[in-house]
Design an enzyme around this catalytic site. Structure first.
Site, PDB file in Angstrom:
ATOM      1  N   ARG A  61       0.817  -1.212   0.000  1.00 48.14           N
ATOM      2  CA  ARG A  61       0.000   0.000   0.000  1.00 48.14           C
ATOM      3  C   ARG A  61       0.856   1.270   0.000  1.00 48.14           C
ATOM      4  NH1 ARG A  61      -4.348  -0.245   4.608  1.00 48.14           N
ATOM      5  NH2 ARG A  61      -2.395  -0.517   5.706  1.00 48.14           N
ATOM      6  N   LYS A 170       1.356 -18.932   6.983  1.00 47.25           N
ATOM      7  CA  LYS A 170       0.468 -19.231   8.092  1.00 47.25           C
ATOM      8  C   LYS A 170       0.141 -17.965   8.898  1.00 47.25           C
ATOM      9  CE  LYS A 170       3.053 -20.685  12.104  1.00 47.25           C
ATOM     10  NZ  LYS A 170       3.271 -19.503  12.746  1.00 47.25           N
ATOM     11  N   HIS A 200       7.343 -23.415   7.080  1.00 53.59           N
ATOM     12  CA  HIS A 200       8.765 -23.265   6.733  1.00 53.59           C
ATOM     13  C   HIS A 200       9.629 -24.382   7.332  1.00 53.59           C
ATOM     14  CE1 HIS A 200       9.196 -21.299  10.676  1.00 53.59           C
ATOM     15  NE2 HIS A 200      10.484 -21.521  10.567  1.00 53.59           N
ATOM     16  N   LYS A 204      13.294 -26.887   5.822  1.00 53.49           N
ATOM     17  CA  LYS A 204      14.607 -27.042   6.450  1.00 53.49           C
ATOM     18  C   LYS A 204      15.254 -28.327   5.938  1.00 53.49           C
ATOM     19  CE  LYS A 204      13.300 -24.608  10.695  1.00 53.49           C
ATOM     20  NZ  LYS A 204      14.151 -23.496  11.043  1.00 53.49           N
ATOM     21  N   GLU A 238      12.556 -22.410  22.001  1.00 50.67           N
ATOM     22  CA  GLU A 238      13.079 -21.103  21.588  1.00 50.67           C
ATOM     23  C   GLU A 238      13.557 -20.355  22.814  1.00 50.67           C
ATOM     24  OE1 GLU A 238      11.039 -19.028  18.302  1.00 50.67           O
ATOM     25  OE2 GLU A 238       9.345 -20.196  18.994  1.00 50.67           O
ATOM     26  N   ASP A 258       0.556 -21.403  17.308  1.00 50.72           N
ATOM     27  CA  ASP A 258       1.686 -20.800  16.595  1.00 50.72           C
ATOM     28  C   ASP A 258       2.719 -21.830  16.138  1.00 50.72           C
ATOM     29  OD1 ASP A 258       3.207 -18.510  15.696  1.00 50.72           O
ATOM     30  OD2 ASP A 258       4.539 -18.802  17.403  1.00 50.72           O
ATOM     31  N   HIS A 263       4.357 -26.767  12.989  1.00 49.71           N
ATOM     32  CA  HIS A 263       5.731 -27.295  12.904  1.00 49.71           C
ATOM     33  C   HIS A 263       5.892 -28.611  13.683  1.00 49.71           C
ATOM     34  CE1 HIS A 263       6.168 -23.382  11.312  1.00 49.71           C
ATOM     35  NE2 HIS A 263       6.510 -22.745  12.410  1.00 49.71           N
ATOM     36  N   LYS A 363       8.495 -20.617  24.356  1.00 48.27           N
ATOM     37  CA  LYS A 363       9.353 -19.432  24.252  1.00 48.27           C
ATOM     38  C   LYS A 363      10.095 -19.281  25.577  1.00 48.27           C
ATOM     39  CE  LYS A 363       7.349 -17.500  20.428  1.00 48.27           C
ATOM     40  NZ  LYS A 363       8.045 -17.435  19.152  1.00 48.27           N
TER      41      LYS A 363
HETATM   42  C1  BG6 Z   1       7.099 -19.376  13.379  1.00 48.36           C
HETATM   43  C2  BG6 Z   1       6.411 -18.866  14.618  1.00 48.36           C
HETATM   44  O1  BG6 Z   1       6.203 -20.102  12.588  1.00 48.36           O
HETATM   45  O2  BG6 Z   1       8.185 -20.220  13.763  1.00 48.36           O
HETATM   46  C3  BG6 Z   1       7.395 -18.130  15.502  1.00 48.36           C
HETATM   47  O3  BG6 Z   1       5.351 -18.002  14.244  1.00 48.36           O
HETATM   48  C4  BG6 Z   1       8.594 -19.001  15.808  1.00 48.36           C
HETATM   49  O4  BG6 Z   1       6.771 -17.713  16.709  1.00 48.36           O
HETATM   50  C5  BG6 Z   1       9.178 -19.562  14.523  1.00 48.36           C
HETATM   51  O5  BG6 Z   1       9.546 -18.196  16.468  1.00 48.36           O
HETATM   52  C6  BG6 Z   1      10.269 -20.574  14.818  1.00 48.36           C
HETATM   53  O6  BG6 Z   1      10.929 -20.885  13.620  1.00 48.36           O
HETATM   54  P1  BG6 Z   1      12.472 -21.248  13.599  1.00 48.36           P
HETATM   55  O7  BG6 Z   1      12.763 -21.563  12.167  1.00 48.36           O
HETATM   56  O8  BG6 Z   1      13.208 -20.041  14.094  1.00 48.36           O
HETATM   57  O9  BG6 Z   1      12.639 -22.420  14.527  1.00 48.36           O
END
Ligand code: BG6
Length: 521
Positions: A61, A170, A200, A204, A238, A258, A263, A363
């Site tokens: 935008r 996502k 994603h 990997k 994380e 999330d 994942h 986290k």
């Molecule tokens: C994302 C989440 O999909 O994956 C994030 O929204 C998270 O909250 C991230 O930090 C973790 O991905 P990676 O590749 O850093 O392990």
């Protein structure tokens, strides 16, 4: 069949297939475009995978010119590119393919002009009728954008044989109903084979290697079942808290939506699935779906016996005070949102019946580490038990269970632990490991997930993307837990930032005589 023109080019390491199509990135002012998408496209171009006929059109935008957008992307690529430093010559060549188009995607009146710009660029690059649309936008804009593009003629009718692929970031919905609604809306204008839902993690390198390790070797697969495996742990830990600007999103989402719903469940599927009869997208996704369909949690009325939500609180890490979740920016100071979740689940099929799969993600844990740990059963007889003393303290030491660890990140590796005889006059047991480390086995660095995923979109290979039925099955599994926590106002268990999660998650395993692995980095 892929509609993408493929030209063959000889590269140093063999043959590289170049792909071309116009790539439209919606949400071009966002973080993802600058940090991941444009650097990934640049690397693909640098490595000879992206042809000169591929215009990359950033759409957002904000008022920007192509030149100012290129300058921003120059800075981003210099900062985030993998491998060798970016040279001016490389940037000048690559950036001639980058363009910017201003569009307020909610304003349908602006699409006509936008449409003209896109078509003109596609003609100029010789890729008319070949379009990839990447929606790096807020999920609330998925349906309106797709609908408006369809009305403007940018998304052809479903039966058209023009090349069109639409990539979604996502989250795809926030529970089962909303995910179904989203799919229903998309299917009005798109076919399943045109939809690419990104997870994603599947991009990997180490995640893709799970399938190769399992089905490309004959010796491990016969062991991966209830006869030999005691339990499996999947950890996505994380160390960071809530990244700047994400508090609002995260407080609506939480660890279960999330990370676990996507994942963690994808890792579980790759670890638990049966071999596909062909290594092709549909066969692989069929096998993953079968796992999700037989995931059995405990009784729905006893969710708190198999699922533990946690929330981190203020604490000191390496001498520095870090804020608790409720003190993070844009988070409700009384939030009950979970920043950690642990679960005990079963894959109720012939191969895995009775084997607990322990899942956890959170986290502000002590490390950023993702791994799958398979713990095997002990030998049936303890033939080698010895007494070992340190000073006055003596212990009975026997064989330790073998462990197979897939380290997804960091220090990417696969290791197998086993017992050996310590040299000496007695049968003393000593645990050792055999390790395969990517860093020492291969010279080249690992590709970024987005490089592989974007290339697969260009190639029309949907193996590493989530199909709608997989998505639905994953939501079907997690939605009752979310509903229970939200409707019953379940308070998350607190854990200090920098610890391995709440005590209740240890009890989840202790009931079975198991304990969480502390990953060694
Ligand atoms: C994302 C989440 O999909 O994956 C994030 O929204 C998270 O909250 C991230 O930090 C973790 O991905 P990676 O590749 O850093 O392990």
């Amino acid at each position: 069949m892929s509609h993408v023109t493929q030209t063959f080019q000889s590269s140093g390491s063999g043959v590289t297939v170049q792909e071309d199509a116009a790539i439209l990135i919606f949400g071009a002012s966002g973080d993802l475009t600058a940090r991941k998408l444009i650097p990934a496209l640049f690397t693909l171009w640098r490595e000879g995978f992206l042809s000169k006929q591929t215009p990359v059109i950033g759409v957002a935008r904000r008022d920007k010119t192509t030149e100012s957008f290129r300058n921003e992307m120059h800075e981003a690529v210099s900062k985030h590119v993998r491998g060798n430093k970016l040279s001016d010559e490389e940037w000048n060549q690559f950036s001639s393919q980058i363009h910017y188009s201003k569009l307020d995607i909610t304003n349908t009146e602006q699409y006509e002009k936008f449409n003209e710009e896109v078509i003109q660029l596609e003609n100029q690059f010789g890729v008319s009728g070949k379009r990839i649309v990447y929606l790096a936008t807020s999920p609330a804009l998925f349906l309106p954008t797709v609908q408006a593009m369809h009305e403007a003629g940018l998304i052809p009718d479903k039966d058209s044989d023009e090349l069109l692929r639409v990539v979604f970031e996502k989250p795809f919905g926030h529970d089962l109903d909303s995910a179904r609604e989203l799919s229903k809306g998309l299917f009005r204008v798109l076919r399943e084979d045109q939809i690419y839902r990104i997870d994603h993690y599947l991009g990997k390198e180490t995640v893709q290697n799970i399938l190769l390790f399992r089905f490309g070797n004959a010796i491990f697969e016969p062991l991966l079942n209830r006869n030999h495996v005691e339990h499996i742990q999947v950890t996505v830990a994380e160390s960071q808290g809530i990244e700047r600007g994400r508090g609002g999103y995260y407080d609506q989402s939480g660890a279960l939506r999330d990370v676990l719903q996507n994942h963690v469940l994808q890792l579980l599927c790759l670890m638990a699935m049966d071999p596909p009869s062909l290594f092709q997208a549909e066969n692989i996704r069929d096998e993953k779906l079968k796992v999700l369909q037989v995931l059995t949690p405990g009784h729905p009325s006893k969710i708190n016996e198999w699922a533990v939500p946690g929330q981190f609180t203020e604490s000191k890490i390496k001498g520095e005070t870090v804020p608790g979740y409720r003190q993070e920016e844009r988070v409700n100071p009384e939030s009950l949102r979970e920043t950690y979740v642990a679960m005990k689940v079963f894959v109720d099929n012939w191969r895995w019946a009775g084997v607990p799969f322990y899942l956890r993600t959170g986290k502000r844990l002590p490390e950023r580490v993702t791994e799958i740990a398979i713990r095997f059963k002990l030998p049936p007889l303890h033939l080698f038990t010895t007494v070992e003393c340190e000073g006055d303290i003596c212990d009975l030491v026997g064989a330790q269970p073998n462990e197979l660890i897939f380290r997804i990140q960091p220090n990417e590796s696969i290791s197998l632990s086993f017992s050996t005889k310590r040299p000496g006059m007695q049968y003393q047991i000593h645990p050792v490991t055999m390790d395969f480390c990517y860093g020492s086995a291969f010279e080249q660095g690992l590709p970024e997930a987005y490089e592989r995923l974007l290339l697969d979109v260009l190639r029309g290979d949907s193996t590493l993307f989530t199909r709608s039925d997989e998505l639905e099955a994953a939501w079907k599994f997690v939605t009752p837990v979310l509903d229970y926590w939200e409707n019953s106002n379940i308070k998350p268990e607190y854990y200090p930032a920098g610890s391995w999660g709440p005590e209740a998650s240890d009890q989840l395993l202790a009931k079975q005589g198991h304990h969480w692995r502390i990953p060694e980095l």
